[in-house]
Design an enzyme around this catalytic site. Structure first.
Site, PDB file in Angstrom:
ATOM      1  CB  THR A  28      -0.855   6.072   2.132  1.00  0.00           C
ATOM      2  OG1 THR A  28      -1.285   6.680   0.921  1.00  0.00           O
ATOM      3  CG2 THR A  28      -0.812   7.095   3.244  1.00  0.00           C
TER       4      THR A  28
ATOM      5  CG  ASP B 292      -1.763   1.221   1.310  1.00  0.00           C
ATOM      6  OD1 ASP B 292      -2.484   1.487   0.332  1.00  0.00           O
ATOM      7  OD2 ASP B 292      -1.706   1.934   2.327  1.00  0.00           O
TER       8      ASP B 292
ATOM      9  CG  ASP C 128      -0.605   2.729   7.115  1.00  0.00           C
ATOM     10  OD1 ASP C 128      -1.345   2.591   6.118  1.00  0.00           O
ATOM     11  OD2 ASP C 128      -0.015   3.799   7.375  1.00  0.00           O
TER      12      ASP C 128
END
Length: 790
Positions: free
Chosen positions: A306, A304, A546
């Site tokens: 970000t 991912d 996250d």
């Protein structure tokens, strides 16, 4: 500006007195947070094993028939068990200390004030606040809700988030995807839904371990072989050789003990445990031990953007007013400030806007639409200081605007520079209207710059060198994500793919995923589907993330890796948590897994070579009706010098070899020919010695010649296994050889181990046969490698 999401006055929560009374009554959420086995389980698992039972019985038999030196194998088992317990306790201490650091602390409202407490300190009736990404830790009933959407898919399988209103039930184990609120705990401890599920499956064994499964399979086969071999040996020594029962038992035990690869189980546990301790020093919490092995087998890593390639924070670099809006920049800044202030739990993008435009005073928020990863926009209805009112949306331009809109060209140019762009637009519809994005009036573009992680490029380069494919899967604009990935020199970043155009079929999606490297505008459900599509192609997939939008994919991936600063939900489902939030820690985890698997595969060949030649010798003895050539003490000495001590060092050595599947097949393809060659060479020398030696000391001389042969062939196998050579590997092999020479040279050790070479003719013949066997081993090793590649 008033905050509609926190009406703290209406629900002040429990008082300190009420909390104390509930604690006294035992109404506490007392489910232990475990990342490892308990001390009792560790001791039980290391002591009460099938093979400890077998070896223990054989040891007791030797204590009865004597002498004690034939029972040395029993002391080795005691030492091995103690080492295993100590190492696992070390790993447990590391895991538990890291688990405390990484444990999420829910916010409860007590005496009207929010307080962070440990999960185990929540009591019945506590009012627990919720925000995006937070997990519901106990069952309860919603008291406050502001656009509260909860994902219950991990419990019920229902894919769509559920909009919760006051009075609705909340199940522990679910998590918030949008909005906020608070709920009252109605079930705590083992009565909670998630706790009941957790009772059915221990965290320690959730991840599949091919290594442990393969070893268990091998041990099962060995157990089946031992019973008939033991019966054949005892009958052969008693009936055919007419040994007294004590000697017959000693010879039978000598034939059975080396069949048991007991040290292999120990070394696997020790290698895993030491791996946990090593990773713990690097702030990696391994929530399930076999996850170390799993990540070493990974050939695709889904990232991912970000929080993984970029840091969590962002900066507003530009505010571009759109000509058609005819808006004043000062007015737009105030709207953005009011939008930021309307969300009590802003994400990274909105936080950057709050930092850039803090002045939202004079505006009143009447309704909010929290940001959702599935929607990709948020909104609020605002009343301005000059009776100016309206509803505003803030989100992805390509989602809010129709295809072909003139503003999208400008957005695409910014995205190509790696910048993130949000659109501020006005809507005439109610925020709760499913068609709220239709007919919006675009007002301004908010340009955000993402902070690249300094270590991301090196980490991606490591994966490329290790032939692990990296797939960047993000909810952001595909062009923007591609530009970020290109800055990090990711191969394939120049051709980003918009996930909205991906085929829905698993096979077609898998083909597209194999071709591409960067995917944008991916929904949470799509992330899950993409993981499944890759797995359908035989890939072992790791997923990092996250945010709450990563939870479903993390759960379905072979290995889930969460950042320590990530949402509580992601940390709960991940097998590995990077507590220092450093993506650069992943190579360490991969390397540790490869060290464990590569080295255990290496030393397993040693152990199973011994098993093969032990079975072969026992069969040959029974078939030819000769005395068994060894006493238990001989094989204890050989096992210690050619397997036990060197295997311990080899199992903990550095190893960057890529993990490969089919553990049992890969081990047995070498162990089988090596064991057959060792067994035949040894039995051949033994037969020669039986014809050469005669008299009272003949049996001892015959045994010594056979022992010399078996040692030389076994040390040759060790020399092959130890490759590629380094200085310490060479020293290790030479030291084991020197150890055997010491036993042959010192009289009291000769007597203790019942070893004495008689004459020179047969000992040198034994050396010659061992050399021939070693040459055959070399040819067999190379032939097997070509004929049966891994």
């Amino acid at each position: 500006m008033s905050d509609p999401a926190v009406p703290a006055v209406s629900h002040p929560g429990l008082t300190a007195t009420e909390v104390a009374a509930r604690v006294a009554r035992g109404e506490v959420n007392d489910v232990p947070v475990r990342s490892s086995r308990s001390i009792t389980e560790i001791v039980r698992a290391n002591v009460f094993t099938r093979f400890n039972a077998i070896i223990g019985v054989l040891f007791l038999i030797i204590l009865v028939v004597g002498p004690i030196q034939d029972g040395l194998f029993g002391f080795v088992i005691v030492a091995n068990t103690a080492i295993g317990i100590v190492q696992e306790l070390r790993a447990k201490k590391t895991l538990d200390s890291l688990a405390v650091i990484g444990e999420a602390k829910p916010t409860v409202r007590r005496d009207g004030a929010p307080t962070s407490v440990r999960t185990g300190e929540i009591v019945l009736g506590d009012l627990i606040e919720l925000g995006p990404g937070e997990k519901c830790v106990v069952d309860g009933e919603v008291r406050e809700a502001d656009g509260l959407e909860i994902d219950e898919s991990l419990l019920t399988g229902e894919a769509d988030p559920v909009l919760k209103k006051p009075g609705d039930a909340v199940m522990s184990g679910s998590f918030v995807v949008a909005g906020g609120g608070a709920y009252t705990a109605t079930k705590v401890g083992r009565e909670a839904y998630a706790a009941q599920l957790a009772e059915e499956a221990s965290r320690f064994t959730l991840v599949h371990s091919e290594l442990r499964t393969g070893i268990s399979q091998i041990l099962k086969y060995v157990t089946w072989m031992m019973v008939p071999v033991a019966i054949g040996l005892i009958l052969s020594q008693l009936v055919v050789q007419r040994h007294d029962w004590k000697e017959a038992v000693r010879r039978m035990v000598a034939g059975i003990v080396p069949m048991v690869p007991e040290g292999l189980v120990l070394l696997t546990s020790v290698a895993f445990a030491i791996g946990v301790v090593r990773l713990g020093r690097k702030q990696c919490l391994v929530q399930e031990l076999p996850a170390i092995e799993g990540l070493a087998r990974v050939d695709v890593v889904c990232l991912d953007k970000t929080g993984t390639l970029t840091e969590g924070g962002m900066d507003v670099t530009e505010l571009r007013l759109l000509p058609a809006a005819r808006a004043d920049e000062g007015y737009v800044r105030q709207v953005l400030g009011a939008l930021g202030a309307s969300d009590p739990r802003p994400n990274a993008s909105l936080q950057a806007i709050i930092d850039a435009y803090p002045d939202g005073s004079g505006w009143h928020c009447t309704e909010t639409l929290p940001f959702s990863s599935a929607r990709k926009y948020s909104g609020a209805s605002l009343d301005g200081p000059d009776a100016e009112s309206g509803s505003w949306l803030l989100g992805a331009p390509d989602v809010l605007l129709p295809e072909g809109h003139t503003a999208l060209g400008e957005v695409e140019d910014l995205n190509a520079q790696g910048l993130r762009v949000l659109l501020l637009a006005r809507t005439e519809r109610e925020l709760g209207d499913p068609g709220v994005t239709q007919g919006v009036r675009p007002t301004a573009l908010v340009v955000l710059e993402q902070r690249l992680r300094t270590d991301a490029a090196d980490t991606l380069r490591y994966f490329a060198e290790q032939h692990v494919s990296a797939k960047v899967i993000s909810g952001d604009n595909a062009v923007s994500v591609g530009a970020v990935a290109a800055k990090l020199a990711l191969t394939g970043a120049e051709s980003p793919v918009d996930a909205r155009r991906l085929p829905a079929g698993r096979g077609e999606m898998a083909e597209a995923l194999d071709r591409g490297a960067v995917f944008g505008r991916v929904t949470p459900q799509q992330k899950r589907d993409m993981v499944g599509a890759l797995q359908s192609r035989g890939h072992t997939v790791a997923m990092t993330g996250d945010g709450v939008n990563d939870v479903l994919a993390l759960k379905d991936a072979d290995i889930g890796v969460s950042m320590g600063s990530g949402s509580e939900a992601t940390r709960a489902v991940a097998q590995i948590v990077l507590l220092d939030n450093s993506f650069a820690s992943l190579p360490s985890v991969v390397a540790e897994g490869r060290r464990v698997i590569g080295n255990i595969t290496r030393v397993a060949t040693l152990f199973l070579t011994k098993t093969v030649y032990s079975v072969l010798l026992a069969i040959l003895v029974v078939c030819t009706r000769v005395p068994y050539p060894f006493l238990p003490r001989h094989l204890t000495l050989l096992s210690t010098l050619t397997i036990g001590v060197p295997a311990f060092f080899l199992a903990l050595a550095p190893n960057k070899e890529r993990a490969r599947p089919h553990f049992v097949r890969r081990v047995m393809r070498y162990a089988l020919p090596a064991g057959l060659i060792a067994g035949l060479a040894t039995f051949g020398v033994y037969v020669l010695a039986r014809g050469y030696y005669s008299g009272a000391d003949a049996l001892g001389a015959q045994t010594s010649a056979a022992t010399l042969t078996l040692f030389l062939v076994s040390i040759w196998v060790l020399a092959i296994i130890a490759r590629p050579y380094t200085w310490w590997r060479v020293v290790l092999v030479l030291a084991m050889g020197a150890g055997f020479l010491v036993v042959l040279a010192i009289p009291w050790l000769q007597q203790f181990f019942a070893l004495k070479l008689v004459g020179t003719t047969l000992p040198w013949a034994a050396v010659g046969i061992a050399v021939v066997a070693g040459v055959v081993l070399e040819f067999a090793w190379r032939w097997v490698g070509r004929k049966f590649p891994a």
